[in-house]
Design a protein around this motif. Structure first.
Motif, PDB file in Angstrom:
ATOM      1  N   GLN A  91       0.831  -1.204   0.000  1.00  0.00           N
ATOM      2  CA  GLN A  91       0.000   0.000   0.000  1.00  0.00           C
ATOM      3  C   GLN A  91       0.866   1.255   0.000  1.00  0.00           C
ATOM      4  O   GLN A  91       0.555   2.235  -0.679  1.00  0.00           O
ATOM      5  CB  GLN A  91      -0.944   0.001   1.213  1.00  0.00           C
ATOM      6  N   GLU A  92       1.941   1.226   0.784  1.00  0.00           N
ATOM      7  CA  GLU A  92       2.859   2.366   0.814  1.00  0.00           C
ATOM      8  C   GLU A  92       3.448   2.629  -0.566  1.00  0.00           C
ATOM      9  O   GLU A  92       3.543   3.778  -1.001  1.00  0.00           O
ATOM     10  CB  GLU A  92       3.997   2.119   1.804  1.00  0.00           C
ATOM     11  N   LEU A  93       3.861   1.562  -1.243  1.00  0.00           N
ATOM     12  CA  LEU A  93       4.433   1.725  -2.579  1.00  0.00           C
ATOM     13  C   LEU A  93       3.410   2.312  -3.559  1.00  0.00           C
ATOM     14  O   LEU A  93       3.751   3.170  -4.381  1.00  0.00           O
ATOM     15  CB  LEU A  93       4.949   0.385  -3.100  1.00  0.00           C
ATOM     16  N   LYS A  94       2.176   1.848  -3.466  1.00  0.00           N
ATOM     17  CA  LYS A  94       1.134   2.392  -4.340  1.00  0.00           C
ATOM     18  C   LYS A  94       0.928   3.875  -4.068  1.00  0.00           C
ATOM     19  O   LYS A  94       0.789   4.673  -4.997  1.00  0.00           O
ATOM     20  CB  LYS A  94      -0.185   1.637  -4.135  1.00  0.00           C
ATOM     21  N   LEU A  95       0.904   4.226  -2.795  1.00  0.00           N
ATOM     22  CA  LEU A  95       0.717   5.634  -2.443  1.00  0.00           C
ATOM     23  C   LEU A  95       1.925   6.482  -2.846  1.00  0.00           C
ATOM     24  O   LEU A  95       1.761   7.625  -3.279  1.00  0.00           O
ATOM     25  CB  LEU A  95       0.423   5.777  -0.946  1.00  0.00           C
ATOM     26  N   GLU A  96       3.125   5.927  -2.726  1.00  0.00           N
ATOM     27  CA  GLU A  96       4.327   6.644  -3.189  1.00  0.00           C
ATOM     28  C   GLU A  96       4.231   6.927  -4.677  1.00  0.00           C
ATOM     29  O   GLU A  96       4.544   8.031  -5.134  1.00  0.00           O
ATOM     30  CB  GLU A  96       5.581   5.820  -2.922  1.00  0.00           C
ATOM     31  N   GLU A  97       3.821   5.923  -5.438  1.00  0.00           N
ATOM     32  CA  GLU A  97       3.690   6.097  -6.887  1.00  0.00           C
ATOM     33  C   GLU A  97       2.629   7.141  -7.208  1.00  0.00           C
ATOM     34  O   GLU A  97       2.827   8.000  -8.065  1.00  0.00           O
ATOM     35  CB  GLU A  97       3.340   4.756  -7.541  1.00  0.00           C
ATOM     36  N   GLN A  98       1.518   7.067  -6.502  1.00  0.00           N
ATOM     37  CA  GLN A  98       0.445   8.033  -6.715  1.00  0.00           C
ATOM     38  C   GLN A  98       0.936   9.438  -6.369  1.00  0.00           C
ATOM     39  O   GLN A  98       0.660  10.394  -7.102  1.00  0.00           O
ATOM     40  CB  GLN A  98      -0.759   7.648  -5.849  1.00  0.00           C
ATOM     41  N   GLN A  99       1.673   9.568  -5.283  1.00  0.00           N
ATOM     42  CA  GLN A  99       2.204  10.865  -4.889  1.00  0.00           C
ATOM     43  C   GLN A  99       3.176  11.390  -5.943  1.00  0.00           C
ATOM     44  O   GLN A  99       3.156  12.563  -6.289  1.00  0.00           O
ATOM     45  CB  GLN A  99       2.898  10.770  -3.532  1.00  0.00           C
ATOM     46  N   TRP A 100       4.018  10.521  -6.474  1.00  0.00           N
ATOM     47  CA  TRP A 100       4.966  10.926  -7.504  1.00  0.00           C
ATOM     48  C   TRP A 100       4.236  11.453  -8.734  1.00  0.00           C
ATOM     49  O   TRP A 100       4.605  12.485  -9.298  1.00  0.00           O
ATOM     50  CB  TRP A 100       5.865   9.742  -7.874  1.00  0.00           C
ATOM     51  N   GLN A 101       3.170  10.738  -9.149  1.00  0.00           N
ATOM     52  CA  GLN A 101       2.406  11.171 -10.322  1.00  0.00           C
ATOM     53  C   GLN A 101       1.752  12.528 -10.081  1.00  0.00           C
ATOM     54  O   GLN A 101       1.756  13.402 -10.959  1.00  0.00           O
ATOM     55  CB  GLN A 101       1.358  10.125 -10.685  1.00  0.00           C
ATOM     56  N   LEU A 102       1.190  12.703  -8.891  1.00  0.00           N
ATOM     57  CA  LEU A 102       0.570  13.989  -8.564  1.00  0.00           C
ATOM     58  C   LEU A 102       1.612  15.097  -8.513  1.00  0.00           C
ATOM     59  O   LEU A 102       1.355  16.226  -8.958  1.00  0.00           O
ATOM     60  CB  LEU A 102      -0.190  13.891  -7.237  1.00  0.00           C
ATOM     61  N   ASP A 103       2.787  14.791  -7.970  1.00  0.00           N
ATOM     62  CA  ASP A 103       3.876  15.774  -7.945  1.00  0.00           C
ATOM     63  C   ASP A 103       4.234  16.216  -9.357  1.00  0.00           C
ATOM     64  O   ASP A 103       4.481  17.408  -9.604  1.00  0.00           O
ATOM     65  CB  ASP A 103       5.116  15.204  -7.268  1.00  0.00           C
ATOM     66  N   GLN A 104       4.286  15.257 -10.289  1.00  0.00           N
ATOM     67  CA  GLN A 104       4.607  15.587 -11.680  1.00  0.00           C
ATOM     68  C   GLN A 104       3.560  16.528 -12.274  1.00  0.00           C
ATOM     69  O   GLN A 104       3.891  17.516 -12.930  1.00  0.00           O
ATOM     70  CB  GLN A 104       4.712  14.313 -12.525  1.00  0.00           C
ATOM     71  N   LYS A 105       2.297  16.210 -12.039  1.00  0.00           N
ATOM     72  CA  LYS A 105       1.220  17.072 -12.558  1.00  0.00           C
ATOM     73  C   LYS A 105       1.301  18.458 -11.940  1.00  0.00           C
ATOM     74  O   LYS A 105       1.181  19.462 -12.642  1.00  0.00           O
ATOM     75  CB  LYS A 105      -0.144  16.455 -12.245  1.00  0.00           C
ATOM     76  N   LEU A 106       1.494  18.495 -10.629  1.00  0.00           N
ATOM     77  CA  LEU A 106       1.556  19.781  -9.935  1.00  0.00           C
ATOM     78  C   LEU A 106       2.737  20.605 -10.438  1.00  0.00           C
ATOM     79  O   LEU A 106       2.608  21.816 -10.644  1.00  0.00           O
ATOM     80  CB  LEU A 106       1.654  19.556  -8.421  1.00  0.00           C
ATOM     81  N   ARG A 107       3.862  19.948 -10.645  1.00  0.00           N
ATOM     82  CA  ARG A 107       5.056  20.653 -11.133  1.00  0.00           C
ATOM     83  C   ARG A 107       4.784  21.315 -12.485  1.00  0.00           C
ATOM     84  O   ARG A 107       5.242  22.429 -12.738  1.00  0.00           O
ATOM     85  CB  ARG A 107       6.224  19.681 -11.243  1.00  0.00           C
ATOM     86  N   SER A 108       4.021  20.645 -13.336  1.00  0.00           N
ATOM     87  CA  SER A 108       3.722  21.234 -14.646  1.00  0.00           C
ATOM     88  C   SER A 108       2.874  22.501 -14.502  1.00  0.00           C
ATOM     89  O   SER A 108       3.063  23.466 -15.249  1.00  0.00           O
ATOM     90  CB  SER A 108       3.029  20.224 -15.556  1.00  0.00           C
ATOM     91  N   TYR A 109       1.957  22.507 -13.539  1.00  0.00           N
ATOM     92  CA  TYR A 109       1.155  23.715 -13.309  1.00  0.00           C
ATOM     93  C   TYR A 109       1.977  24.809 -12.640  1.00  0.00           C
ATOM     94  O   TYR A 109       1.841  25.984 -12.971  1.00  0.00           O
ATOM     95  CB  TYR A 109      -0.079  23.401 -12.448  1.00  0.00           C
ATOM     96  N   ILE A 110       2.809  24.432 -11.705  1.00  0.00           N
ATOM     97  CA  ILE A 110       3.621  25.425 -10.994  1.00  0.00           C
ATOM     98  C   ILE A 110       4.618  26.080 -11.936  1.00  0.00           C
ATOM     99  O   ILE A 110       4.889  27.284 -11.840  1.00  0.00           O
ATOM    100  CB  ILE A 110       4.334  24.773  -9.784  1.00  0.00           C
ATOM    101  N   ASN A 111       5.173  25.304 -12.872  1.00  0.00           N
ATOM    102  CA  ASN A 111       6.155  25.844 -13.810  1.00  0.00           C
ATOM    103  C   ASN A 111       5.537  26.756 -14.862  1.00  0.00           C
ATOM    104  O   ASN A 111       6.251  27.483 -15.541  1.00  0.00           O
ATOM    105  CB  ASN A 111       6.920  24.715 -14.494  1.00  0.00           C
ATOM    106  N   LYS A 112       4.236  26.706 -14.979  1.00  0.00           N
ATOM    107  CA  LYS A 112       3.555  27.552 -15.956  1.00  0.00           C
ATOM    108  C   LYS A 112       3.529  28.992 -15.442  1.00  0.00           C
ATOM    109  O   LYS A 112       3.274  29.242 -14.255  1.00  0.00           O
ATOM    110  CB  LYS A 112       2.127  27.038 -16.175  1.00  0.00           C
ATOM    111  N   GLU A 113       3.797  29.905 -16.326  1.00  0.00           N
ATOM    112  CA  GLU A 113       3.793  31.333 -15.975  1.00  0.00           C
ATOM    113  C   GLU A 113       2.425  31.720 -15.399  1.00  0.00           C
ATOM    114  O   GLU A 113       1.382  31.368 -15.958  1.00  0.00           O
ATOM    115  CB  GLU A 113       4.103  32.168 -17.226  1.00  0.00           C
ATOM    116  N   GLU A 114       2.440  32.430 -14.283  1.00  0.00           N
ATOM    117  CA  GLU A 114       1.205  32.783 -13.570  1.00  0.00           C
ATOM    118  C   GLU A 114       0.241  33.567 -14.463  1.00  0.00           C
ATOM    119  O   GLU A 114      -0.973  33.364 -14.410  1.00  0.00           O
ATOM    120  CB  GLU A 114       1.555  33.586 -12.310  1.00  0.00           C
ATOM    121  N   SER A 115       0.772  34.433 -15.283  1.00  0.00           N
ATOM    122  CA  SER A 115      -0.094  35.252 -16.146  1.00  0.00           C
ATOM    123  C   SER A 115      -0.753  34.425 -17.251  1.00  0.00           C
ATOM    124  O   SER A 115      -1.772  34.838 -17.816  1.00  0.00           O
ATOM    125  CB  SER A 115       0.702  36.400 -16.756  1.00  0.00           C
TER     126      SER A 115
END
Length: 154
Positions: A91-115
């Motif tokens: 279960q921990e491994l599944k959650l780690e993988e899920q967290q990694w995927q969410l981190d990747q998605k979030l990083r793409s939004y954060i890297n986008k210019e705010e404007s």
């Protein structure tokens, strides 16, 4: 930035590979435990049958069979505990993988210019943050379960 991106990509790949290898090792161990369960079950059946069928057997032989039976039960309980620990780790491994995927998605939004962000982008970013928080909370629950289990075994 290209060097930093390559480094981050390599780290991500390495962590994914580690999770994959760990998951494979856990799967192999779970299969081994299942085989051992079946073997213990067969040994237990033979011992129980011996205890029931041999009415005229000396008391010390019956005591020896009972001790063997208790040993098998203890061994089975230990395997069940290990299996439980492994399932928590899965279960921990599944959650780690899920967290990694969410981190990747979030990083793409954060890297986008705010404007350049649309209201939909901001809403999606907030949703990902909420999902990330949920995953972190689930991982925290698993850690508490493991700690309680460890304390109860002491």
């Amino acid at each position: 930035h290209p060097t930093l991106k390559r480094t981050l990509t390599r780290r991500d790949r390495d962590s994914q590979m580690k999770r994959f290898c760990k998951a494979q090792a856990i799967q192999r161990r779970l299969e081994e435990i299942e085989v051992t369960f079946r073997e213990l079950e067969q040994q237990g059946i033979k011992l129980e049958k011996s205890l029931r069928d041999e009415g005229g057997t000396p008391a010390d032989q019956k005591t020896q069979w009972m001790n063997q039976l208790l040993y098998l039960v203890q061994k089975k309980n230990n395997l069940m505990s290990e299996e439980s620990d492994l399932m928590i780790t899965v279960q921990e491994l599944k959650l780690e993988e899920q967290q990694w995927q969410l981190d990747q998605k979030l990083r793409s939004y954060i890297n986008k210019e705010e404007s350049l962000k649309t209201p939909e982008d901001r809403a999606a970013e907030q949703e990902i943050l909420a999902q990330l928080l949920e995953v972190v909370n689930k991982r925290n629950v698993l850690i508490h379960i493991q700690e309680e289990k460890r304390l109860s075994e002491l």
